[in-house]
Design an enzyme around this catalytic site. Structure first.
Site, PDB file in Angstrom:
ATOM      1  N   ASP A   1     -14.092  -5.754  10.624  1.00  0.00           N
ATOM      2  CA  ASP A   1     -12.971  -5.421   9.732  1.00  0.00           C
ATOM      3  C   ASP A   1     -13.333  -5.804   8.311  1.00  0.00           C
ATOM      4  O   ASP A   1     -14.126  -6.729   8.080  1.00  0.00           O
ATOM      5  CB  ASP A   1     -11.705  -6.166  10.158  1.00  0.00           C
TER       6      ASP A   1
ATOM      7  N   ASP B   1     -17.355  -2.519   6.465  1.00  0.00           N
ATOM      8  CA  ASP B   1     -16.744  -1.362   5.808  1.00  0.00           C
ATOM      9  C   ASP B   1     -17.159  -0.126   6.582  1.00  0.00           C
ATOM     10  O   ASP B   1     -18.333   0.283   6.557  1.00  0.00           O
ATOM     11  CB  ASP B   1     -17.228  -1.284   4.358  1.00  0.00           C
ATOM     12  N   VAL B   2     -16.218   0.505   7.272  1.00  0.00           N
ATOM     13  CA  VAL B   2     -16.561   1.629   8.152  1.00  0.00           C
ATOM     14  C   VAL B   2     -17.062   2.848   7.398  1.00  0.00           C
ATOM     15  O   VAL B   2     -17.684   3.734   7.998  1.00  0.00           O
ATOM     16  CB  VAL B   2     -15.367   2.036   9.053  1.00  0.00           C
TER      17      VAL B   2
ATOM     18  N   ASN C   1     -11.316   2.229  15.742  1.00  0.00           N
ATOM     19  CA  ASN C   1      -9.880   2.074  15.515  1.00  0.00           C
ATOM     20  C   ASN C   1      -9.480   1.990  14.040  1.00  0.00           C
ATOM     21  O   ASN C   1      -8.333   2.255  13.703  1.00  0.00           O
ATOM     22  CB  ASN C   1      -9.400   0.811  16.249  1.00  0.00           C
TER      23      ASN C   1
ATOM     24  N   TYR D   1      -3.435  12.296   5.848  1.00  0.00           N
ATOM     25  CA  TYR D   1      -3.598  11.532   7.087  1.00  0.00           C
ATOM     26  C   TYR D   1      -3.825  12.470   8.261  1.00  0.00           C
ATOM     27  O   TYR D   1      -4.745  12.275   9.080  1.00  0.00           O
ATOM     28  CB  TYR D   1      -2.349  10.682   7.312  1.00  0.00           C
TER      29      TYR D   1
ATOM     30  N   LYS E   1      -6.913  12.954  11.089  1.00  0.00           N
ATOM     31  CA  LYS E   1      -6.670  12.759  12.523  1.00  0.00           C
ATOM     32  C   LYS E   1      -6.950  14.030  13.329  1.00  0.00           C
ATOM     33  O   LYS E   1      -7.387  13.942  14.485  1.00  0.00           O
ATOM     34  CB  LYS E   1      -5.237  12.255  12.742  1.00  0.00           C
TER      35      LYS E   1
ATOM     36  N   THR F   1       3.077  -1.892  13.382  1.00  0.00           N
ATOM     37  CA  THR F   1       1.924  -2.659  12.909  1.00  0.00           C
ATOM     38  C   THR F   1       2.090  -2.900  11.412  1.00  0.00           C
ATOM     39  O   THR F   1       2.915  -2.252  10.751  1.00  0.00           O
ATOM     40  CB  THR F   1       0.611  -1.892  13.132  1.00  0.00           C
TER      41      THR F   1
ATOM     42  N   THR G   1       2.019   0.379   9.399  1.00  0.00           N
ATOM     43  CA  THR G   1       3.210   1.233   9.356  1.00  0.00           C
ATOM     44  C   THR G   1       4.391   0.523   8.708  1.00  0.00           C
ATOM     45  O   THR G   1       5.195   1.154   8.027  1.00  0.00           O
ATOM     46  CB  THR G   1       3.603   1.681  10.774  1.00  0.00           C
TER      47      THR G   1
END
Length: 256
Positions: free
Chosen positions: A37, A65-66, A92, A157, A161, A192, A195
């Site tokens: 993360d 860092d993805v 994720n 977003y 997705k 979470t 959100t």
């Protein structure tokens, strides 16, 4: 207990929310887990907590860092050295931003693409070689119900997705012959930090009113699906998409 014995997993976005629940569930089922993360304090705190409860050598936090290929190479190499060959990736990590098409800056759109979409692509790319050399594995990509249906102010977003949904199916076909299964999970509204920042309790209450089960989901509702897909119990599942949404996508336009 023991459903993930001998598994080595990387969980991106593992410091908080769904990622933290996935990491906890994986460790509880016997996996060795790298919590990856960008949130250093939260990620290290979770790693320390799980290590204190379960002992050394089961969990490690990696600042990651993805959207950075070099960061992916480092995380995978370190996991392979520390725990053994990675055979589970929970892709994720993600960001949520709302914005109408006419008003969302391009930079904001591109940020979501870089983290949500490019991050998933780089993750699959980074672990595929290790998994192929070591008998296969399971990649679980976090999409969303916004990867199945549209929502106003959610174009950026949803774009990421939907892309994850498509990439998952293509990767399943490409990597399946190498023993690597690739599936996607499509959560509905989950309570979470990601959100809650968009409206707090009021948003949660409004969201619950739109769900057939009349509640928003919790991270603990999502984690068991990731356990199942990481385990050998799902050994014949490849290219599947699992909705975990309280029934939101069970309807059509006349029922919405």
């Amino acid at each position: 207990m023991g459903r993930l014995d001998h598994k080595v997993a990387i969980v991106t976005g593992g410091a908080m929310g769904q990622g933290a629940a996935i990491a906890r569930a994986y460790v509880a089922e016997g996996a060795k887990v790298v919590i990856a993360d960008i949130a250093k304090d939260e990620g290290q705190a979770l790693s320390d907590e799980l290590t204190a409860a379960l002992g050394e050598g089961l969990v490690h936090f990696a600042h990651h860092d993805v959207s950075d290929p070099a960061s992916w190479a480092t995380v995978v190499e370190d996991a392979n050295t520390r725990f053994g060959p990675v055979n589970v990736l929970a892709n994720n990590a993600g960001l949520l931003r709302f914005g109408q098409i006419e008003h969302m800056p391009l930079e904001e759109f591109q940020l979501l693409v870089n983290v949500n979409q490019v991050g998933v692509f780089l993750g699959m790319q980074a672990v595929a070689r290790t998994m192929r050399k070591n008998g296969g594995g399971s990649i679980i990509n976090a999409s969303s119900i916004e990867g199945i249906a549209g929502m106003p102010s959610c174009t950026a977003y949803a774009a990421t997705k939907w892309a994850i949904r498509g990439m998952t199916k293509c990767a399943a076909m490409e990597l399946g012959p190498k023993g690597i299964r690739v599936n996607s999970v499509h959560p509905g509204m989950i309570d979470t930090p990601m959100t809650r920042v968009h409206g707090g309790d009021a948003a949660m209450e409004y969201g619950a009113s739109k769900v057939p089960l009349r509640r928003v989901g919790l991270p603990e509702d999502i984690a068991p699906v990731y356990v199942f897909l990481a385990s050998d119990e799902s050994s014949y599942m490849n290219g599947a998409e699992l909705t975990v949404d309280g029934g939101v996508t069970a309807t059509h336009a006349f029922g919405a």
